[in-house]
Design an enzyme around this catalytic site. Structure first.
Site, mmCIF file in Angstrom:
data_model
loop_
_atom_site.group_PDB
_atom_site.id
_atom_site.type_symbol
_atom_site.label_atom_id
_atom_site.label_comp_id
_atom_site.label_asym_id
_atom_site.label_seq_id
_atom_site.Cartn_x
_atom_site.Cartn_y
_atom_site.Cartn_z
ATOM 1 N N VAL A 75 12.802 1.180 8.760
ATOM 2 C CA VAL A 75 12.214 1.337 10.099
ATOM 3 C C VAL A 75 11.851 2.811 10.292
ATOM 4 O O VAL A 75 12.719 3.660 10.341
ATOM 5 C CB VAL A 75 13.206 0.915 11.210
ATOM 6 C CG1 VAL A 75 12.535 1.030 12.581
ATOM 7 C CG2 VAL A 75 13.720 -0.488 10.978
ATOM 8 N N LYS B 173 10.889 -4.928 11.349
ATOM 9 C CA LYS B 173 11.547 -3.695 11.818
ATOM 10 C C LYS B 173 12.336 -3.921 13.110
ATOM 11 O O LYS B 173 13.479 -3.481 13.229
ATOM 12 C CB LYS B 173 10.497 -2.591 12.016
ATOM 13 C CG LYS B 173 9.857 -2.143 10.716
ATOM 14 C CD LYS B 173 8.759 -1.105 10.947
ATOM 15 C CE LYS B 173 8.119 -0.682 9.634
ATOM 16 N NZ LYS B 173 7.057 0.327 9.828
ATOM 17 N N GLU C 101 0.481 -1.775 4.097
ATOM 18 C CA GLU C 101 0.882 -2.511 2.901
ATOM 19 C C GLU C 101 -0.390 -2.795 2.093
ATOM 20 O O GLU C 101 -1.512 -2.650 2.607
ATOM 21 C CB GLU C 101 1.553 -3.836 3.304
ATOM 22 C CG GLU C 101 2.828 -3.695 4.118
ATOM 23 C CD GLU C 101 3.958 -3.053 3.339
ATOM 24 O OE1 GLU C 101 3.992 -3.189 2.096
ATOM 25 O OE2 GLU C 101 4.822 -2.394 3.963
ATOM 26 N N ASP D 253 5.038 -6.951 9.703
ATOM 27 C CA ASP D 253 5.861 -5.801 9.296
ATOM 28 C C ASP D 253 6.658 -5.262 10.484
ATOM 29 O O ASP D 253 7.827 -4.892 10.353
ATOM 30 C CB ASP D 253 4.952 -4.711 8.706
ATOM 31 C CG ASP D 253 5.745 -3.583 8.080
ATOM 32 O OD1 ASP D 253 6.567 -3.862 7.189
ATOM 33 O OD2 ASP D 253 5.577 -2.424 8.500
ATOM 34 N N GLY E 165 -2.517 4.922 2.128
ATOM 35 C CA GLY E 165 -1.186 4.405 1.838
ATOM 36 C C GLY E 165 -0.367 4.122 3.076
ATOM 37 O O GLY E 165 0.850 3.917 2.986
ATOM 38 N N LEU F 50 12.219 8.773 9.561
ATOM 39 C CA LEU F 50 12.790 9.087 10.879
ATOM 40 C C LEU F 50 14.228 8.536 10.998
ATOM 41 O O LEU F 50 14.521 7.444 10.521
ATOM 42 C CB LEU F 50 11.934 8.485 11.991
ATOM 43 C CG LEU F 50 10.527 9.055 12.151
ATOM 44 C CD1 LEU F 50 9.784 8.316 13.267
ATOM 45 C CD2 LEU F 50 10.578 10.548 12.464
ATOM 46 N N ILE G 253 5.220 5.734 -3.435
ATOM 47 C CA ILE G 253 6.508 6.206 -2.906
ATOM 48 C C ILE G 253 7.444 6.630 -4.040
ATOM 49 O O ILE G 253 8.047 7.708 -4.002
ATOM 50 C CB ILE G 253 7.165 5.106 -2.038
ATOM 51 C CG1 ILE G 253 6.346 4.871 -0.772
ATOM 52 C CG2 ILE G 253 8.602 5.486 -1.681
ATOM 53 C CD1 ILE G 253 6.794 3.687 0.053
ATOM 54 N N GLY H 86 3.566 6.913 5.250
ATOM 55 C CA GLY H 86 3.154 7.912 4.262
ATOM 56 C C GLY H 86 4.206 8.077 3.175
ATOM 57 O O GLY H 86 5.410 7.988 3.419
ATOM 58 N N LYS I 6 5.401 -3.409 -15.401
ATOM 59 C CA LYS I 6 5.074 -3.651 -16.810
ATOM 60 C C LYS I 6 6.175 -3.207 -17.780
ATOM 61 O O LYS I 6 6.481 -3.905 -18.738
ATOM 62 C CB LYS I 6 3.765 -2.925 -17.175
ATOM 63 C CG LYS I 6 2.549 -3.452 -16.415
ATOM 64 C CD LYS I 6 1.300 -2.669 -16.791
ATOM 65 C CE LYS I 6 0.087 -3.187 -16.022
ATOM 66 N NZ LYS I 6 -1.135 -2.385 -16.358
ATOM 67 N N GLU J 105 17.608 3.164 5.846
ATOM 68 C CA GLU J 105 17.020 3.905 6.974
ATOM 69 C C GLU J 105 15.508 3.810 6.958
ATOM 70 O O GLU J 105 14.862 3.684 8.006
ATOM 71 C CB GLU J 105 17.454 5.374 6.898
ATOM 72 C CG GLU J 105 16.945 6.250 8.026
ATOM 73 C CD GLU J 105 17.662 5.991 9.345
ATOM 74 O OE1 GLU J 105 17.057 5.325 10.216
ATOM 75 O OE2 GLU J 105 18.804 6.445 9.490
#
Length: 818
Positions: free
Chosen positions: A610, A683, A668, A679, A665, A614, A476, A798, A508, A607
């Site tokens: 959740v 949310k 998690e 998860d 991806g 979106l 991400i 994603g 690291k 945002e």
């Protein structure tokens, strides 16, 4: 007639002197009448002071400094003066240096350098400088003549800061120039008393010499040639985007100088100001640059604020008490006491209640002021009418300046909004009725930040510079960096946003660059950094840099990082994060973070907690802010679970699809976070809290779809081994749903204050039936959207969409700060 003055930096070396000779040649070719004032060579005045002090202490090292002084000027003659002038110039200079040598030896013998003697010692700097330049000009064919200003500028005997006798001086100037038509090369800074003793004109003396000559000659203009491009909008050492002010008034120049602008010294302008002689500030090293023009005229259509200046260190003292109300003479006693103590007051402010008077002084005067004022009001303090003096240190004054402020409403509002949005607390405020400046007292640590925020607000209002500190540069984070890099030009040109990533950290290493890390080369910069990653140090460095418009971006799912949110928000730094841990921990902590952000006037946005990119949380908040009432929320809130059940088939069993989701991806690092419903619980809990419900994680009912052995597997690899054993179970569920013309969906529901998560089979008439890919879908049933619920649908997982959501929040924060 034009009077030109060149400072020490302009005559710092033979090369620089050759450069200014070219400037003077251009004036001569144009047929302009000029006279030129010179300061001592750069650093010479300091060396004269040093050798005098050493001699007065009986330290023979003064001789070494004298020899270097003598050699420097002799070398300048050899480099700049040609025959037939060189031999004569060297002889005269040698004789001059013998006088100085004898003078210093006298100081050495008597062990004393009086102000009178020091004025004579210091005169050798300007006399040598002007002498060398006059001879150098002659070799070019310019009829230059050396003029020792002691012949024409007459003063009293206040050695070190002599007062000019303008009546006598003006007559001598006019008479001398009438009898000497050559271009006069004049010594700055020095003068003489009526008895002929050498005196000096104090700080800014060479500028003063130029102004005295201009007034005496009724010159058309004065040009101060220095090493900067005129008067800048603010201090370029603190605000890198400072630029030259093209036009300003005398009053504005005085204000800028009072608040620390070093280009001009206010008292030196007085003779020119009285005769309304305009002044130019120009750069010796960029002679074609127009510089700054200073006059008595102000364009009412010009900028309201022309400059931002500061005094780096002040102490603030406050005299207050109920016994001051309505009592005449309090202010007179206070400032009379300070005056008798020889203390200069920098700033004064008093409320209309007359309960207190606050004033700023130099830190070196603070203890003295405290002592004298306490003594003056000793009786009132004993009677309890006046409180003990309150003293505050480590403060700075930051001021906006401009004559046109009086014509424009809203200037003060913009100023305090810019400071407030950057978390800068204003301790005291002062503004005169002329509205020429608005001064604020702030913490010294906030001085540069305040100046940058104000400079951006008043001069760069079309461009907002955001300073990002980003932790987490995995899938991400790296995608977000790519998006910022590819969109940077568009944002700058079309939206007035310039985004700089100042700090980067992974598990690291960490790296910092106050000017912005090169986004085309960020990976090797981070890898090669010698700074070991430490979140505490990362946050401390972010705070210490104290940059305006700072945003902290947390792209991790790390609980330790989330623990720093409170400290970051308390430092008036906005946060954007997809990390759900802070907002889904205890309700008390969630509420605390929201309240701190509100109190500090910063943004805490999440945002992407959740539904990735979106607009789910923002849509919910908009509904509630507009007065709608939420009846029910249903959601497929996991993009990974959506992907898994949309692609579940006989050919693609459950364990295989989960592996694919992890590789892409969507899940998690440990897929159990998604499949166990943990998860999704975070949310739906966040959404419930956004509606105003004070729920905890334990209040969310979850239907467990995994076996106990899969849940308790010690590693991810072991988990997948256990998951394969469940493929038959999930295939059975899939077949049953398919036979009923239904689809399996992991659904979270909030209704009547209760939340639950479970795997359900939905029919073709349900909105969730048509989901595909990794799409999320939220269905809001509200008072307004009761018959036809409001649906938000799109990719819910994603790196691209999550990064885009964070990017949108960064822009949102930038717009808020604007």
């Amino acid at each position: 007639m034009k009077v030109l003055k060149f400072g020490g930096s302009s005559v710092g070396s033979p090369e620089r002197i050759n450069g200014l000779i070219e400037i003077l040649k251009s004036y001569y070719k144009r047929g302009e009448r000029i006279t030129v004032v010179f300061s001592a060579f750069g650093g010479v005045t300091d060396s004269l002071i040093k050798m005098s002090k050493l001699a007065a202490k009986g330290d023979e090292k003064y001789r070494e400094i004298f020899m270097a002084f003598s050699k420097r000027h002799q070398d300048a003659v050899n480099d700049l003066v040609t025959d037939p002038f060189k031999e004569q110039a060297l002889a005269e200079m040698s004789q001059n240096h013998e006088v100085l040598k004898t003078l210093l030896h006298g100081i050495f013998l008597v062990r004393e350098a009086s102000p009178r003697t020091m004025d004579y010692v210091l005169s050798f700097g300007e006399r040598n400088s002007a002498f060398v330049v006059a001879h150098a000009l002659r070799r070019t064919g310019i009829p230059a003549s050396f003029l020792d200003a002691r012949l024409i500028i007459k003063t009293d005997k206040s050695f070190g800061n002599a007062k000019v006798d303008f009546e006598t001086t003006n007559k001598k100037i006019k008479k001398y120039y009438a009898q000497h038509p050559e271009i006069q090369i004049v010594t700055g800074f020095i003068s003489s008393s009526k008895g002929g003793l050498t005196t000096t004109l104090g700080r800014g003396g060479s500028d003063f010499t130029a102004a005295i000559l201009a007034a005496g000659l009724d010159a058309n203009s004065i040009e101060i040639w220095t090493d900067v491009d005129g008067v800048l909008t603010t201090d370029p050492r603190k605000v890198k985007k400072a630029f030259t002010i093209p036009n300003m008034t005398y009053a504005e120049a005085m204000e800028m100088s009072h608040f620390g602008a070093k280009v001009i010294y206010p008292p030196t302008l007085q003779p020119a100001l009285e005769k309304l002689i305009p002044l130019y500030i120009k750069n010796t090293f960029k002679p074609d640059f127009e510089g700054t023009y200073i006059s008595d005229k102000k364009d009412p259509n010009d900028l309201a604020v022309i400059g931002i200046s500061s005094i780096n260190q002040v102490a603030l003292l406050t005299l207050q008490g109920s016994g001051m109300f309505g009592v005449p003479g309090i202010a007179g006693r206070l400032f009379g006491t300070l005056s008798s103590a020889g203390i200069s007051v920098i700033l004064i402010t008093q409320g209309s209640s007359e309960h207190s008077i606050t004033f700023a002084v130099a830190p070196s005067d603070a203890k003295k002021a405290l002592r004298f004022v306490t003594k003056e009001f000793e009786y009132e303090m004993e009677k309890g009418l006046v409180e003990p003096i309150k003293a505050e240190n480590d403060l700075s004054v930051v001021a906006i300046i401009g004559e046109n402020m009086r014509f424009r409403p809203g200037i003060a509002g913009r100023m305090f909004q810019a400071l407030g949005r950057n978390g800068i607390n204003v301790i005291a405020i002062a503004q005169g009725s002329s509205e020429l400046n608005i001064s604020t007292v702030v913490k010294r640590d906030d001085e540069a930040k305040a100046m940058n925020a104000l400079h951006e607000a008043f001069f760069l209002s079309d461009t907002k510079e955001l300073h990002l500190f980003m932790t987490g540069v995995g899938l991400i984070g790296s995608t977000l960096i790519d998006q910022i890099k590819s969109q940077s030009q568009f944002l700058k040109e079309k939206r007035g946003l310039e985004i700089k990533i100042v700090g980067l950290a992974n598990t690291k290493k960490m790296a910092f660059d106050e000017n912005g890390i090169d986004l085309t080369n960020w990976k090797p910069i981070l890898e090669d950094s010698d700074k070991v990653s430490d979140m505490g140090l990362f946050v401390s460095q972010m705070k210490n840099l104290n940059l305006s418009n700072t945003i902290f971006v947390d792209n991790t799912a790390n609980e330790k990082v989330a623990h720093y949110y409170e400290s970051i928000l308390e430092s008036s730094i906005s946060i954007s994060t997809p990390n759900k841990i802070a907002t889904s921990s205890s309700y008390l902590q969630y509420l605390r973070l929201k309240n701190i952000a509100a109190k500090r006037g910063v943004q805490f946005v999440y945002e992407t907690n959740v539904g990735a990119g979106l607009p789910i949380i923002s849509t919910l908040n908009d509904l509630m802010l507009s007065g709608d009432r939420v009846i029910k929320i249903e959601g497929v809130l996991s993009g990974s679970m959506s992907f898994i059940f949309n692609n579940l088939s006989k050919e693609n069993p459950f364990s295989k699809i989960v592996k694919q989701a992890k590789e892409r991806g969507f899940t998690e690092p440990d897929p159990r976070e998604d499949i166990s419903g943990a998860d999704i619980r975070r949310k739906i809990l966040i959404l419930a809290r956004e509606t105003g419900l004070s729920l905890e994680a334990g209040d969310v009912e979850i239907e467990n779809i995994l076996s106990q052995s899969a849940l308790e597997a010690k590693t991810v690899d072991t988990f997948f081994e256990e998951l394969e054993k469940m493929d038959a179970h999930f295939e059975e569920m899939r077949v049953k749903a398919e036979m009923e013309n239904k689809a399996l969906r992991m659904i979270a529901t909030l209704e009547d204050g209760n939340t639950k998560i479970g795997l359900e089979a939905v029919g073709t008439n349900h909105p969730f039936y048509s989901l595909n890919g990794s799409d999320n879908m939220i269905v809001f049933t509200t008072e307004r959207y009761k018959e036809r619920p409001l649906v938000v649908r799109g990719p819910g997982a994603g790196a691209e969409v999550t990064a885009a959501g964070i990017f949108a929040e960064i822009i949102q924060i930038g717009n808020y700060l604007s």
